[in-house]
Scaffold this active site. Structure first.
Site, PDB file in Angstrom:
ATOM      1  CB  SER A 156       2.365  11.615  11.026  1.00  0.00           C
ATOM      2  OG  SER A 156       1.146  11.967  10.545  1.00  0.00           O
ATOM      3  CE1 TYR A 176       2.381   7.249   7.388  1.00  0.00           C
ATOM      4  CE2 TYR A 176       1.083   8.757   8.664  1.00  0.00           C
ATOM      5  CZ  TYR A 176       2.139   8.381   7.896  1.00  0.00           C
ATOM      6  OH  TYR A 176       3.006   9.746   7.483  1.00  0.00           O
TER       7      TYR A 176
END
Length: 247
Positions: free
Chosen positions: A142, A156
């Site tokens: 990501s 995250y």
């Protein structure tokens, strides 16, 4: 496709980017085995849509943070043919929070799925690819890994930074065995992961910060994944491709 006679394992294939990857592979006639955890009906729909293209596709319930589940997933995949591809896509997020408000249970769950799960799947894939003459591992990271996601989900972001390190290190370990390890870093992509993190309008809210001026689609990430799996990317390893509209 790379070693087209083989099977590709896609983790987290019942929705979003994972489902788009399954469809893209099925459209190219690549046998695919994908995992899901709770979305059985959604997984069945993905499998049925892919099977309509005449490609062998199998959905397997498996939590990637469970070693036993991961081993079973790969055993099921081998029934379709030797595993020559892995898309390490399964991941979880949590509601937006600052680091000072994050509890240990949340961090552990994120790391167990996003990091431990990626390692377990990579291990099982590489073990099999080494026996069959090579293959490709694509880790779905990501842009959060680079941007840090301050005020939203630094945990995250940290888990995806670990995935990026896995890509670099593992690629160097297995290159001589004919195995490539690469990654993609999606940016603002229209999937329901934003809703599960408590911000369903996140893409619309932030898309002005994207140089291309829009959010991305899961299918656009899937096409990058398919390219990385293919022989067209045969000299690409140990690196991660940003699919983020320039953000």
């Amino acid at each position: 496709m790379q070693h087209a006679q083989g099977t590709v394992v896609v983790t987290g294939g019942s929705r979003g980017i994972g489902a788009a990857v399954v469809q893209a592979l099925a459209a190219r006639g690549v046998p695919t085995c994908f995992s899901y955890v709770t979305r059985r009906e959604a997984a069945e729909v993905v499998a049925e849509q892919a099977a309509e293209l005449g490609t062998p596709v199998k959905a397997v319930r498996a939590d990637v943070s469970s070693e036993a589940d991961v081993r079973r997933l790969f055993a099921e995949a081998e029934q379709l043919g030797p595993v020559t591809g892995l898309v390490n896509n399964a991941g979880v997020n949590a509601p937006q929070a600052r680091v000072v408000d994050i509890d240990v249970a949340r961090v552990r769950r994120l790391m167990e799925v996003n990091v431990v799960g990626a390692f377990l799947c990579a291990r099982e894939a590489v073990t099999r690819m080494a026996r069959s003459g090579g293959g490709v591992v694509v880790n779905v990271s990501s842009r959060a890994a680079v941007l840090g996601s301050a005020g939203e989900y630094v945990d995250y972001a940290a888990s995806k930074a670990a995935v990026d390190a896995l890509t670099v290190g593992l690629a160097r370990e297995v290159a001589e065995q004919g195995i490539r390890v690469v990654g993609v870093r999606p940016g603002l992509i229209r999937t329901d992961i934003h809703a599960s993190a408590g911000d369903p309008g996140r893409v619309e809210r932030l898309q002005r910060s994207v140089p291309m001026g829009r959010g991305g689609e899961a299918s656009e990430v899937a096409e990058a994944v398919v390219w990385l799996l293919s022989d067209a990317a045969s000299y690409v390893t140990g690196t991660t491709l940003d699919v983020s509209g320039g953000r």
